[in-house]
Write a protein that holds these residues in place. Sequence first.
Motif, PDB file in Angstrom:
ATOM      1  N   VAL A 174       0.867  -1.174   0.000  1.00 52.51           N
ATOM      2  CA  VAL A 174       0.000   0.000   0.000  1.00 52.51           C
ATOM      3  C   VAL A 174       0.905   1.226   0.000  1.00 52.51           C
ATOM      4  CG1 VAL A 174      -1.907  -1.149   1.189  1.00 52.51           C
ATOM      5  CG2 VAL A 174      -0.195   0.095   2.527  1.00 52.51           C
ATOM      6  N   ILE A 175       0.404   2.323  -0.562  1.00 54.30           N
ATOM      7  CA  ILE A 175       1.182   3.554  -0.635  1.00 54.30           C
ATOM      8  C   ILE A 175       0.656   4.521   0.419  1.00 54.30           C
ATOM      9  CG2 ILE A 175       2.035   5.393  -2.114  1.00 54.30           C
ATOM     10  CD1 ILE A 175       2.790   2.539  -3.016  1.00 54.30           C
ATOM     11  N   GLY A 176       1.556   4.978   1.278  1.00 51.31           N
ATOM     12  CA  GLY A 176       1.187   5.866   2.368  1.00 51.31           C
ATOM     13  C   GLY A 176       0.861   7.270   1.900  1.00 51.31           C
ATOM     14  N   ALA A 177       0.410   8.085   2.831  1.00 55.77           N
ATOM     15  CA  ALA A 177      -0.064   9.438   2.525  1.00 55.77           C
ATOM     16  C   ALA A 177       1.017  10.303   1.895  1.00 55.77           C
ATOM     17  CB  ALA A 177      -0.604  10.096   3.790  1.00 55.77           C
ATOM     18  N   GLU A 178       2.289  10.050   2.216  1.00 51.14           N
ATOM     19  CA  GLU A 178       3.391  10.844   1.657  1.00 51.14           C
ATOM     20  C   GLU A 178       3.997  10.219   0.407  1.00 51.14           C
ATOM     21  OE1 GLU A 178       3.966  13.782   2.991  1.00 51.14           O
ATOM     22  OE2 GLU A 178       2.369  13.330   4.435  1.00 51.14           O
ATOM     23  N   GLY A 179       3.357   9.183  -0.116  1.00 51.53           N
ATOM     24  CA  GLY A 179       3.877   8.531  -1.305  1.00 51.53           C
ATOM     25  C   GLY A 179       4.912   7.462  -1.022  1.00 51.53           C
ATOM     26  N   THR A 180       4.976   7.000   0.220  1.00 53.29           N
ATOM     27  CA  THR A 180       5.943   5.967   0.601  1.00 53.29           C
ATOM     28  C   THR A 180       5.322   4.584   0.463  1.00 53.29           C
ATOM     29  OG1 THR A 180       6.960   7.460   2.206  1.00 53.29           O
ATOM     30  CG2 THR A 180       7.407   5.102   2.466  1.00 53.29           C
ATOM     31  N   HIS A 255      17.885 -11.733  -8.886  1.00 53.46           N
ATOM     32  CA  HIS A 255      17.670 -10.388  -8.352  1.00 53.46           C
ATOM     33  C   HIS A 255      17.279 -10.482  -6.887  1.00 53.46           C
ATOM     34  CE1 HIS A 255      17.425  -7.886 -12.128  1.00 53.46           C
ATOM     35  NE2 HIS A 255      17.227  -9.085 -12.655  1.00 53.46           N
ATOM     36  N   THR A 256      17.619  -9.480  -6.117  1.00 54.48           N
ATOM     37  CA  THR A 256      17.079  -9.373  -4.767  1.00 54.48           C
ATOM     38  C   THR A 256      15.679  -8.778  -4.830  1.00 54.48           C
ATOM     39  OG1 THR A 256      17.966  -7.142  -4.433  1.00 54.48           O
ATOM     40  CG2 THR A 256      19.373  -9.014  -3.780  1.00 54.48           C
ATOM     41  N   ILE A 257      14.880  -9.064  -3.813  1.00 57.71           N
ATOM     42  CA  ILE A 257      13.547  -8.466  -3.724  1.00 57.71           C
ATOM     43  C   ILE A 257      13.673  -6.949  -3.652  1.00 57.71           C
ATOM     44  CG2 ILE A 257      11.456  -8.291  -2.329  1.00 57.71           C
ATOM     45  CD1 ILE A 257      11.765 -10.957  -3.816  1.00 57.71           C
ATOM     46  N   ALA A 258      14.654  -6.455  -2.898  1.00 56.51           N
ATOM     47  CA  ALA A 258      14.834  -5.009  -2.771  1.00 56.51           C
ATOM     48  C   ALA A 258      15.115  -4.364  -4.126  1.00 56.51           C
ATOM     49  CB  ALA A 258      15.963  -4.701  -1.793  1.00 56.51           C
ATOM     50  N   ASN A 259      15.883  -5.045  -4.982  1.00 50.40           N
ATOM     51  CA  ASN A 259      16.178  -4.482  -6.297  1.00 50.40           C
ATOM     52  C   ASN A 259      14.926  -4.451  -7.173  1.00 50.40           C
ATOM     53  OD1 ASN A 259      18.219  -3.396  -8.139  1.00 50.40           O
ATOM     54  ND2 ASN A 259      17.877  -5.264  -9.333  1.00 50.40           N
ATOM     55  N   LEU A 260      14.125  -5.508  -7.119  1.00 54.19           N
ATOM     56  CA  LEU A 260      12.883  -5.529  -7.894  1.00 54.19           C
ATOM     57  C   LEU A 260      11.923  -4.449  -7.398  1.00 54.19           C
ATOM     58  CD1 LEU A 260      12.310  -9.391  -8.190  1.00 54.19           C
ATOM     59  CD2 LEU A 260      13.455  -7.862  -9.804  1.00 54.19           C
ATOM     60  N   GLU A 261      11.851  -4.275  -6.082  1.00 50.57           N
ATOM     61  CA  GLU A 261      10.982  -3.232  -5.530  1.00 50.57           C
ATOM     62  C   GLU A 261      11.465  -1.847  -5.936  1.00 50.57           C
ATOM     63  OE1 GLU A 261       9.407  -5.468  -1.456  1.00 50.57           O
ATOM     64  OE2 GLU A 261      11.262  -4.299  -1.398  1.00 50.57           O
ATOM     65  N   HIS A 262      12.764  -1.633  -5.879  1.00 48.83           N
ATOM     66  CA  HIS A 262      13.304  -0.325  -6.249  1.00 48.83           C
ATOM     67  C   HIS A 262      12.911   0.057  -7.678  1.00 48.83           C
ATOM     68  CE1 HIS A 262      16.106   2.976  -6.994  1.00 48.83           C
ATOM     69  NE2 HIS A 262      16.434   2.343  -8.105  1.00 48.83           N
ATOM     70  N   HIS A 263      13.069  -0.883  -8.604  1.00 49.17           N
ATOM     71  CA  HIS A 263      12.838  -0.554 -10.005  1.00 49.17           C
ATOM     72  C   HIS A 263      11.348  -0.465 -10.342  1.00 49.17           C
ATOM     73  CE1 HIS A 263      16.915  -0.287 -11.376  1.00 49.17           C
ATOM     74  NE2 HIS A 263      17.217  -1.413 -10.753  1.00 49.17           N
ATOM     75  N   HIS A 264      10.487  -0.907  -9.460  1.00 48.34           N
ATOM     76  CA  HIS A 264       9.054  -0.675  -9.640  1.00 48.34           C
ATOM     77  C   HIS A 264       8.660   0.678  -9.051  1.00 48.34           C
ATOM     78  CE1 HIS A 264       4.808  -1.557 -10.146  1.00 48.34           C
ATOM     79  NE2 HIS A 264       4.601  -1.283  -8.874  1.00 48.34           N
ATOM     80  N   PHE A 265       9.045   0.904  -7.825  1.00 51.21           N
ATOM     81  CA  PHE A 265       8.582   2.100  -7.118  1.00 51.21           C
ATOM     82  C   PHE A 265       9.425   3.345  -7.406  1.00 51.21           C
ATOM     83  CE2 PHE A 265       6.676  -1.265  -4.400  1.00 51.21           C
ATOM     84  CZ  PHE A 265       5.353  -0.892  -4.572  1.00 51.21           C
ATOM     85  N   LYS A 266      10.447   3.232  -8.263  1.00 51.15           N
ATOM     86  CA  LYS A 266      11.182   4.435  -8.642  1.00 51.15           C
ATOM     87  C   LYS A 266      10.315   5.354  -9.511  1.00 51.15           C
ATOM     88  CE  LYS A 266      13.442   2.464 -12.784  1.00 51.15           C
ATOM     89  NZ  LYS A 266      14.728   1.966 -13.334  1.00 51.15           N
ATOM     90  N   GLN A 272       1.423   6.694  -5.709  1.00 53.76           N
ATOM     91  CA  GLN A 272       0.266   7.547  -5.484  1.00 53.76           C
ATOM     92  C   GLN A 272      -0.418   7.148  -4.179  1.00 53.76           C
ATOM     93  OE1 GLN A 272      -0.406  10.249  -7.606  1.00 53.76           O
ATOM     94  NE2 GLN A 272       1.626   9.558  -8.243  1.00 53.76           N
ATOM     95  N   PRO A 273      -0.585   8.087  -3.238  1.00 54.46           N
ATOM     96  CA  PRO A 273      -1.132   7.754  -1.917  1.00 54.46           C
ATOM     97  C   PRO A 273      -2.454   6.989  -2.004  1.00 54.46           C
ATOM     98  CG  PRO A 273      -0.279   9.972  -1.911  1.00 54.46           C
ATOM     99  CD  PRO A 273      -0.209   9.514  -3.336  1.00 54.46           C
ATOM    100  N   GLY A 274      -2.528   5.926  -1.229  1.00 58.43           N
ATOM    101  CA  GLY A 274      -3.743   5.134  -1.142  1.00 58.43           C
ATOM    102  C   GLY A 274      -3.829   3.972  -2.101  1.00 58.43           C
ATOM    103  N   ASP A 275      -2.937   3.908  -3.083  1.00 60.55           N
ATOM    104  CA  ASP A 275      -2.999   2.824  -4.064  1.00 60.55           C
ATOM    105  C   ASP A 275      -2.508   1.505  -3.465  1.00 60.55           C
ATOM    106  OD1 ASP A 275      -3.970   4.567  -5.933  1.00 60.55           O
ATOM    107  OD2 ASP A 275      -2.273   4.413  -7.315  1.00 60.55           O
ATOM    108  N   VAL A 276      -2.939   0.417  -4.084  1.00 56.87           N
ATOM    109  CA  VAL A 276      -2.481  -0.935  -3.747  1.00 56.87           C
ATOM    110  C   VAL A 276      -1.689  -1.471  -4.932  1.00 56.87           C
ATOM    111  CG1 VAL A 276      -3.195  -3.322  -3.279  1.00 56.87           C
ATOM    112  CG2 VAL A 276      -4.407  -1.424  -2.205  1.00 56.87           C
ATOM    113  N   HIS A 277      -0.586  -2.165  -4.644  1.00 52.01           N
ATOM    114  CA  HIS A 277       0.216  -2.802  -5.687  1.00 52.01           C
ATOM    115  C   HIS A 277       0.384  -4.286  -5.381  1.00 52.01           C
ATOM    116  CE1 HIS A 277       1.744   0.772  -7.930  1.00 52.01           C
ATOM    117  NE2 HIS A 277       1.290   1.353  -6.837  1.00 52.01           N
ATOM    118  N   VAL A 278       0.144  -5.092  -6.401  1.00 47.26           N
ATOM    119  CA  VAL A 278       0.436  -6.522  -6.354  1.00 47.26           C
ATOM    120  C   VAL A 278       1.487  -6.756  -7.424  1.00 47.26           C
ATOM    121  CG1 VAL A 278      -0.462  -8.844  -6.684  1.00 47.26           C
ATOM    122  CG2 VAL A 278      -1.874  -7.109  -5.548  1.00 47.26           C
ATOM    123  N   HIS A 279       2.720  -7.013  -6.983  1.00 47.54           N
ATOM    124  CA  HIS A 279       3.863  -7.096  -7.906  1.00 47.54           C
ATOM    125  C   HIS A 279       4.424  -8.512  -7.858  1.00 47.54           C
ATOM    126  CE1 HIS A 279       6.880  -5.415 -10.501  1.00 47.54           C
ATOM    127  NE2 HIS A 279       7.869  -5.692  -9.670  1.00 47.54           N
TER     128      HIS A 279
END
Length: 331
Positions: A174-180, A255-266, A272-279
């Motif tokens: 989930v994406i937090g209010a500040e886009g995290t 790949h590490t999970i962190a690397n896959l996450e980085h290249h998606h959420f970059k 976008q705040p409030g969105d859900v991602h299934v990756h």
Amino acid sequence: MLLSQMKTEDGSLRVIARAGTETFEVSGAESVYALACECAREGVPLAAKIAALGLGCAVDLERAYEEGRLFNPIHHPDPAHLHLTGTGLTHLGSASTRDAMHQSAREEEALTDSMKMFNMGLEGGRPAIGHAGVQPEWFYKGNGASLVAPGADLVSPEFAEDGGEEPEIAGIYVIGAEGTPFRVGFALSNEFSDHVMERRNYLYLAHSKLRPASIGPEILIGDLPQDIRGTSRIRRGSEVIFEEPFLSGEANMSHTIANLEHHHFKYGLFRQPGDVHVHMFGTATLSFAKGVQAEPGDTFEIEASEFGLPLVNRLSVATIPVEETCRVHAL
């Protein structure tokens, strides 16, 4: 801890937590999505929040599954704000595949684009903590309208050339209010695809991925195990026509999970705040690669002990010709 969602007999939604071998309702939880957003807002881990809320009555999750009352383990109230995406060429694959890759690697020009990208992952997909490595292959599958509940049919469009399973692990965010981005956990997934179309021409990959997908039934809260050993099978009536192990976890990935996450959420689009991602993180096991072509009525089963109940879906094919539904009309 494992989290899931089920409908009661009167149709209301319940959040379910698995504690050991038993499953209980989470008291006061509206949905997994609402619970995750609250944790992100308060800076509280999910497990701590659930402990504070407390567990209610015990439930028979297996019976709910049999009765078709298991829901997607996470959903968004507006399906357009749930994104289904994935990465490919991320797993090491079989020893024979690696041997073939090494033999052809003597001549770079002889390699396909897929093998070049796989090699890039082997060489640069596991960067040091805090650093970005090489980016993986990435694809889009759809939004929440394409997410199919455990136990429900995976419907292949009538124009499809194939409808085949891909047993994978998916990260749930989930994406937090500040886009995290906040990771809720991990789940089994069937990244259902059209492999005949993809094989026809690799540039059709984007088309081949625009299919439904299923996740769950349960979300594993916490870290992903390093070495996941599951099973993927297909049943045709009472006969098992395909059964193979599938491996995942970073011990089996390039790949590490962190690397896959980085290249998606970059990409800001995906923060976008409030969105859900299934990756979905990819696989090295496909029945199609073994010469199996699934047929309508076949049942896909994907299981790994760390994730609770198996993910089960039946293959069906849409009966309405797309020409009757997609014709564009001028206003």
